[in-house]
Design a protein around this motif. Structure first.
Motif, mmCIF file in Angstrom:
data_model
loop_
_atom_site.group_PDB
_atom_site.id
_atom_site.type_symbol
_atom_site.label_atom_id
_atom_site.label_comp_id
_atom_site.label_asym_id
_atom_site.label_seq_id
_atom_site.Cartn_x
_atom_site.Cartn_y
_atom_site.Cartn_z
ATOM 1 N N PHE A 161 0.886 -1.152 0.006
ATOM 2 C CA PHE A 161 -0.174 0.106 0.043
ATOM 3 C C PHE A 161 1.030 1.021 -0.205
ATOM 4 O O PHE A 161 1.646 1.366 0.764
ATOM 5 C CB PHE A 161 -0.917 -0.073 1.312
ATOM 6 N N HIS A 162 0.618 2.447 -0.937
ATOM 7 C CA HIS A 162 1.044 3.573 -1.004
ATOM 8 C C HIS A 162 -0.019 4.536 -0.795
ATOM 9 O O HIS A 162 -1.126 4.222 -1.538
ATOM 10 C CB HIS A 162 1.845 3.756 -1.997
ATOM 11 N N SER A 163 -0.119 5.361 0.149
ATOM 12 C CA SER A 163 -1.367 6.120 0.436
ATOM 13 C C SER A 163 -1.180 7.342 0.707
ATOM 14 O O SER A 163 -0.014 7.936 1.272
ATOM 15 C CB SER A 163 -2.222 5.344 1.414
ATOM 16 N N ILE A 167 -1.555 3.894 6.884
ATOM 17 C CA ILE A 167 -2.051 2.578 7.060
ATOM 18 C C ILE A 167 -1.090 1.630 7.708
ATOM 19 O O ILE A 167 -0.111 1.512 7.428
ATOM 20 C CB ILE A 167 -2.359 1.704 5.501
ATOM 21 N N VAL A 168 -1.612 1.282 8.882
ATOM 22 C CA VAL A 168 -0.847 0.268 9.657
ATOM 23 C C VAL A 168 -1.721 -1.119 9.906
ATOM 24 O O VAL A 168 -0.984 -2.025 9.686
ATOM 25 C CB VAL A 168 -0.639 0.878 11.017
ATOM 26 N N LEU A 169 -2.658 -1.100 10.212
ATOM 27 C CA LEU A 169 -3.465 -2.533 10.370
ATOM 28 C C LEU A 169 -4.526 -2.665 9.176
ATOM 29 O O LEU A 169 -5.226 -1.633 8.710
ATOM 30 C CB LEU A 169 -4.143 -2.489 11.908
ATOM 31 N N PRO A 170 -5.114 -3.801 9.190
ATOM 32 C CA PRO A 170 -6.319 -3.923 8.264
ATOM 33 C C PRO A 170 -7.307 -2.833 8.237
ATOM 34 O O PRO A 170 -7.949 -2.546 7.373
ATOM 35 C CB PRO A 170 -6.710 -5.488 8.384
ATOM 36 N N GLU A 187 -10.325 -7.595 -4.276
ATOM 37 C CA GLU A 187 -11.257 -8.449 -3.246
ATOM 38 C C GLU A 187 -10.581 -8.062 -1.995
ATOM 39 O O GLU A 187 -11.572 -7.862 -0.977
ATOM 40 C CB GLU A 187 -10.911 -9.768 -3.667
ATOM 41 N N MET A 188 -9.310 -7.936 -1.577
ATOM 42 C CA MET A 188 -8.972 -7.693 -0.493
ATOM 43 C C MET A 188 -9.250 -6.375 0.070
ATOM 44 O O MET A 188 -9.920 -6.216 1.396
ATOM 45 C CB MET A 188 -7.228 -7.548 -0.281
ATOM 46 N N VAL A 189 -9.279 -5.529 -0.677
ATOM 47 C CA VAL A 189 -9.778 -4.021 -0.313
ATOM 48 C C VAL A 189 -11.251 -3.949 0.157
ATOM 49 O O VAL A 189 -11.652 -3.455 1.145
ATOM 50 C CB VAL A 189 -9.540 -3.107 -1.605
ATOM 51 N N THR A 190 -12.054 -4.771 -0.517
ATOM 52 C CA THR A 190 -13.599 -4.812 -0.512
ATOM 53 C C THR A 190 -13.691 -5.401 0.915
ATOM 54 O O THR A 190 -14.305 -5.330 1.742
ATOM 55 C CB THR A 190 -14.408 -5.234 -1.188
ATOM 56 N N THR A 191 -12.891 -6.617 1.101
ATOM 57 C CA THR A 191 -13.017 -7.627 2.367
ATOM 58 C C THR A 191 -12.730 -6.632 3.538
ATOM 59 O O THR A 191 -13.223 -6.663 4.721
ATOM 60 C CB THR A 191 -12.216 -8.533 2.096
ATOM 61 N N LEU A 192 -11.696 -5.626 3.332
ATOM 62 C CA LEU A 192 -11.339 -4.986 4.580
ATOM 63 C C LEU A 192 -11.956 -3.573 4.778
ATOM 64 O O LEU A 192 -11.996 -2.671 5.662
ATOM 65 C CB LEU A 192 -9.866 -4.444 4.340
ATOM 66 N N ASP A 304 5.378 -4.871 13.203
ATOM 67 C CA ASP A 304 6.100 -6.006 13.932
ATOM 68 C C ASP A 304 5.284 -7.403 13.657
ATOM 69 O O ASP A 304 4.426 -7.312 12.869
ATOM 70 C CB ASP A 304 5.717 -5.566 15.315
ATOM 71 N N ALA A 305 5.720 -8.417 14.461
ATOM 72 C CA ALA A 305 5.162 -9.660 13.992
ATOM 73 C C ALA A 305 3.711 -9.924 14.180
ATOM 74 O O ALA A 305 3.028 -10.409 13.314
ATOM 75 C CB ALA A 305 6.012 -10.755 14.732
ATOM 76 N N ALA A 306 3.337 -9.139 15.274
ATOM 77 C CA ALA A 306 1.819 -9.407 15.563
ATOM 78 C C ALA A 306 0.851 -8.575 14.435
ATOM 79 O O ALA A 306 -0.072 -9.150 14.039
ATOM 80 C CB ALA A 306 1.465 -8.578 16.990
ATOM 81 N N GLN A 307 1.517 -7.445 14.045
ATOM 82 C CA GLN A 307 0.614 -6.741 13.065
ATOM 83 C C GLN A 307 0.670 -7.457 11.778
ATOM 84 O O GLN A 307 -0.378 -7.606 11.158
ATOM 85 C CB GLN A 307 1.222 -5.416 12.974
#
Length: 351
Positions: A161-163, A167-170, A187-192, A304-307
């Protein structure tokens, strides 16, 4: 914040490429009969003249001319000179171009199998990824692209993503207008919870500049090539997705070649050339990440790993939808994706 970087093992992938190229014997001369009719290939690309693929296409054509004793020549038409990016597959099918650079993801629902290579967090790098995707797709191209002569397939270095907004999290995608790179990312964009804005790569800067789009999924260095860095401020530092492309030839053009000329074409439509043709672009895009970090007025957002795991969980439904689209055309999604992942693992290009 402790960051976890998941970038490709480029050394291993480059060594694998060298081995394949050496074994392929790419420079082997082909005996082309003097009486063979000269073929001039109209090679259409929708990227601008400065794009690395344009020079790679020239090199590809020049090598065919050399190996065919001058009976196969190429004319390069970049920057949508022969037609729009969305139309390149049909242009090749209909003979407007003899060879075309095709983005199957520009046409939702038409080429579902190859979209497996576009699922987020599937391909980690383009060096090994192009080798693996090309080898895998050769089995399925006659089914999906049977009205053209398939030459080769490859992927670009992972994009993200370039914005205009960070943007950090879904969840940050919710409410944004995003220009997706291809159908799976759409499809990812609409899912989010975002909205898709359809625009080809050459049209994308204008869409962002006019406020039609808030963000774009794109490669790292092509952002500068298309001037998109002038209308974005943030980049997400994760290899989110790749896009699969094909290099496709008009059937009548191939069928009209002599046996010796077909041999030359076949020798330039193989796995080794899939990697060789795309390698300059791969290196170009890979360099863009560091360039973006130094660009004034831009922030490269590390995770980070969790993100990263949060992103993985958020995009999981895309694989289920892809599987359903493949079933509709009579394919076995489990087997198809399994073959691709096995090839990517062997090429050191799995995520």
């Amino acid at each position: 914040m402790t960051t976890t970087r998941r970038f490709p093992s480029r050394r291993a992938a480059t060594l694998a490429l060298g081995t394949i190229l050496a074994g392929a014997g790419l420079a082997a001369a082909t005996a082309v009969k003097a009486q063979d009719k000269t073929i001039t290939l109209r090679i259409s690309l929708w990227v601008p003249p400065a794009h690395p693929l344009v020079q790679a296409a020239k090199d590809w054509a020049a090598d065919m001319e050399k190996q065919s004793s001058g009976t196969i020549k190429g004319m390069i038409f970049p920057a949508e000179q022969l037609g729009k990016a969305f139309d390149h597959y049909d242009m090749v099918r209909d003979g407007i171009a003899d060879v075309g650079y095709v983005s199957p993801g520009y046409q939702p629902g038409r080429f579902p199998i190859i979209n497996a290579a576009q699922l987020p967090f599937t391909v980690s790098n383009a060096k090994g990824g192009s080798l693996a995707v090309d080898a895998w797709y050769r089995k399925y191209a006659p089914k999906e692209m049977g009205d053209t002569h398939f030459c080769l397939a490859f992927v670009h270095d992972p994009g993200t993503f370039h914005s205009k907004k960070k943007i950090v999290l879904p969840g940050d995608v919710k409410g944004l207008k995003v220009r997706p790179a291809q159908v799976t990312v759409g499809e990812m964009v609409t899912t989010l919870g975002g909205t898709n804005v359809q625009a080809s790569a050459p049209e994308s800067r204008d869409a962002l500049e006019r406020g039609v789009a808030d963000a774009i999924t794109f490669r790292w260095n092509s952002i500068f090539l298309f001037g998109i860095e002038k209308v974005t401020k943030f980049s997400l530092d994760v290899p989110l997705y790749t896009t699969a492309y094909t290099w496709t030839m008009n059937k009548a053009t191939y069928d009209g070649a002599s046996a010796a000329q077909k041999k030359v074409i076949d020798d330039h439509c193989n796995n080794a050339w899939a990697a060789k043709l795309s390698a300059p672009w791969t290196d170009f895009e890979f360099a863009g990440r560091e360039r973006m970090k130094k660009a004034p007025g831009h922030e490269v957002v590390e995770l980070d790993a969790a993100q990263i795991e949060a992103w993985r969980a958020a995009v999981k439904p895309l694989q289920e939808r892809w599987a359903e689209s493949v079933k509709k055309v009579g394919g076995d999604p489990e087997a198809i994706l399994g073959e691709l992942k096995a090839g990517l693992k062997k090429a050191d290009a799995s995520f």
